[in-house]
Design a protein around this motif. Sequence first.
Motif, PDB file in Angstrom:
ATOM      1  N   GLY A 182       0.783  -1.232   0.000  1.00 16.95           N
ATOM      2  CA  GLY A 182       0.000   0.000   0.000  1.00 16.95           C
ATOM      3  C   GLY A 182       0.813   1.279   0.000  1.00 16.95           C
ATOM      4  O   GLY A 182       0.242   2.380   0.130  1.00 16.95           O
ATOM      5  N   ALA A 183       2.127   1.193  -0.156  1.00 20.92           N
ATOM      6  CA  ALA A 183       2.961   2.401  -0.157  1.00 20.92           C
ATOM      7  C   ALA A 183       2.825   3.134  -1.492  1.00 20.92           C
ATOM      8  O   ALA A 183       2.481   2.550  -2.521  1.00 20.92           O
ATOM      9  CB  ALA A 183       4.412   2.044   0.106  1.00 20.92           C
ATOM     10  N   ASN A 184       3.127   4.435  -1.455  1.00 21.60           N
ATOM     11  CA  ASN A 184       2.963   5.295  -2.633  1.00 21.60           C
ATOM     12  C   ASN A 184       4.199   6.189  -2.746  1.00 21.60           C
ATOM     13  O   ASN A 184       4.556   6.889  -1.799  1.00 21.60           O
ATOM     14  CB  ASN A 184       1.695   6.142  -2.482  1.00 21.60           C
ATOM     15  N   PHE A 185       4.845   6.176  -3.923  1.00 14.94           N
ATOM     16  CA  PHE A 185       6.062   6.946  -4.147  1.00 14.94           C
ATOM     17  C   PHE A 185       5.884   7.792  -5.407  1.00 14.94           C
ATOM     18  O   PHE A 185       5.634   7.263  -6.487  1.00 14.94           O
ATOM     19  CB  PHE A 185       7.251   5.994  -4.310  1.00 14.94           C
ATOM     20  N   VAL A 186       6.009   9.116  -5.251  1.00 13.71           N
ATOM     21  CA  VAL A 186       5.812  10.042  -6.363  1.00 13.71           C
ATOM     22  C   VAL A 186       7.080  10.878  -6.520  1.00 13.71           C
ATOM     23  O   VAL A 186       7.564  11.476  -5.556  1.00 13.71           O
ATOM     24  CB  VAL A 186       4.601  10.975  -6.119  1.00 13.71           C
ATOM     25  N   VAL A 187       7.616  10.925  -7.745  1.00 12.56           N
ATOM     26  CA  VAL A 187       8.811  11.720  -8.029  1.00 12.56           C
ATOM     27  C   VAL A 187       8.521  12.685  -9.170  1.00 12.56           C
ATOM     28  O   VAL A 187       8.022  12.285 -10.221  1.00 12.56           O
ATOM     29  CB  VAL A 187      10.011  10.834  -8.403  1.00 12.56           C
ATOM     30  N   LYS A 188       8.847  13.967  -8.941  1.00  6.27           N
ATOM     31  CA  LYS A 188       8.708  14.991  -9.964  1.00  6.27           C
ATOM     32  C   LYS A 188      10.074  15.654 -10.141  1.00  6.27           C
ATOM     33  O   LYS A 188      10.487  16.478  -9.325  1.00  6.27           O
ATOM     34  CB  LYS A 188       7.657  16.029  -9.562  1.00  6.27           C
ATOM     35  N   GLU A 189      10.772  15.267 -11.194  1.00  5.73           N
ATOM     36  CA  GLU A 189      12.119  15.777 -11.429  1.00  5.73           C
ATOM     37  C   GLU A 189      12.111  16.776 -12.585  1.00  5.73           C
ATOM     38  O   GLU A 189      11.516  16.537 -13.620  1.00  5.73           O
ATOM     39  CB  GLU A 189      13.067  14.621 -11.760  1.00  5.73           C
ATOM     40  N   LYS A 190      12.811  17.904 -12.369  1.00 11.41           N
ATOM     41  CA  LYS A 190      13.015  18.898 -13.422  1.00 11.41           C
ATOM     42  C   LYS A 190      14.511  19.176 -13.512  1.00 11.41           C
ATOM     43  O   LYS A 190      15.149  19.506 -12.513  1.00 11.41           O
ATOM     44  CB  LYS A 190      12.232  20.179 -13.123  1.00 11.41           C
ATOM     45  N   LEU A 191      15.033  19.068 -14.729  1.00 11.36           N
ATOM     46  CA  LEU A 191      16.475  19.095 -14.904  1.00 11.36           C
ATOM     47  C   LEU A 191      16.856  19.991 -16.078  1.00 11.36           C
ATOM     48  O   LEU A 191      16.320  19.848 -17.177  1.00 11.36           O
ATOM     49  CB  LEU A 191      16.956  17.658 -15.155  1.00 11.36           C
ATOM     50  N   TYR A 192      17.788  20.927 -15.828  1.00  7.50           N
ATOM     51  CA  TYR A 192      18.259  21.822 -16.891  1.00  7.50           C
ATOM     52  C   TYR A 192      19.781  21.763 -16.963  1.00  7.50           C
ATOM     53  O   TYR A 192      20.464  21.902 -15.943  1.00  7.50           O
ATOM     54  CB  TYR A 192      17.811  23.257 -16.620  1.00  7.50           C
ATOM     55  N   THR A 193      20.296  21.546 -18.171  1.00 11.24           N
ATOM     56  CA  THR A 193      21.735  21.604 -18.406  1.00 11.24           C
ATOM     57  C   THR A 193      21.998  22.544 -19.575  1.00 11.24           C
ATOM     58  O   THR A 193      21.151  22.748 -20.437  1.00 11.24           O
ATOM     59  CB  THR A 193      22.313  20.217 -18.725  1.00 11.24           C
ATOM     60  N   HIS A 194      23.215  23.102 -19.601  1.00  9.64           N
ATOM     61  CA  HIS A 194      23.581  24.018 -20.673  1.00  9.64           C
ATOM     62  C   HIS A 194      25.088  23.920 -20.902  1.00  9.64           C
ATOM     63  O   HIS A 194      25.809  23.254 -20.151  1.00  9.64           O
ATOM     64  CB  HIS A 194      23.173  25.460 -20.332  1.00  9.64           C
ATOM     65  N   GLY A 195      25.568  24.566 -21.956  1.00  5.21           N
ATOM     66  CA  GLY A 195      26.999  24.507 -22.266  1.00  5.21           C
ATOM     67  C   GLY A 195      27.436  23.087 -22.548  1.00  5.21           C
ATOM     68  O   GLY A 195      26.841  22.388 -23.371  1.00  5.21           O
ATOM     69  N   ALA A 196      28.488  22.640 -21.846  1.00  2.62           N
ATOM     70  CA  ALA A 196      29.008  21.283 -22.029  1.00  2.62           C
ATOM     71  C   ALA A 196      28.696  20.403 -20.820  1.00  2.62           C
ATOM     72  O   ALA A 196      29.386  19.416 -20.569  1.00  2.62           O
ATOM     73  CB  ALA A 196      30.512  21.329 -22.273  1.00  2.62           C
ATOM     74  N   GLN A 197      27.659  20.739 -20.085  1.00  3.02           N
ATOM     75  CA  GLN A 197      27.332  20.007 -18.861  1.00  3.02           C
ATOM     76  C   GLN A 197      26.817  18.594 -19.145  1.00  3.02           C
ATOM     77  O   GLN A 197      26.291  18.320 -20.225  1.00  3.02           O
ATOM     78  CB  GLN A 197      26.294  20.797 -18.054  1.00  3.02           C
TER      79      GLN A 197
END
Length: 235
Positions: A182-197
Amino acid sequence: MDKIERDLLEKVADLHGTPAGAYNIRGNGELQGRKTTENIDIVTKTDGKSGIDIYVKPNTKNESMHIPVIISKAGLQEVVYNDFHIGENADVLIVAGCGIHNAGGKDATSRHDGEHTFYVGKNARVRYVEKHYGSGDGNGKNVMNPKTVVYLAEGAYMEMETTQIKGVDSTKRVTMATMETGANFVVKEKLYTHGAQVADTDFVVDMNGEGCRADITSRSVAAGQSRQHFVSTMN
């Protein structure tokens, strides 16, 4: 704190002053401030590792804690271990985040590796917010490698909202969850990269009981010549 450090705190934890509730602020590898409450205790680790243990009493409701990390000393590198023990039926908000300002030139690498382990008790609820941000003179490197390990007991709920704002040259993001009935796991990921990252994200979720639910969402923008790699495994 100077202006740079205050700006980092604002970016990663939305702090403009002393936070309400419990908090632990780490700056340049040292404790900058701490407050505990009747229901939330924060203790420095005594097992030789750098980091803290957080204890939330059972049935704690509508309380929050802030645990940001900032680095403004060029070339500082650290590994931190934080363990969260969330009591049964508790309902808490945890605001974390790491901000690095590196103005040490092209040979300076500032790095923060953080491992957070959550033990979420039966029917407890946790909302965890984490932001990462880097700044500097554009020559040195900012490296952040967060690892999150989650154990959700029967009926427990955890929501993770993670954001990489900008300025992180290299990151390896690992999230592992083990869930009971009955467990509940929610993930909301936002990711920004630029240049040579470069950014690597790896999710592994084990749903071990009946009625488990998991919702993993990753939204990303890779600008310039930056590269991202995403892997999600749900068992």
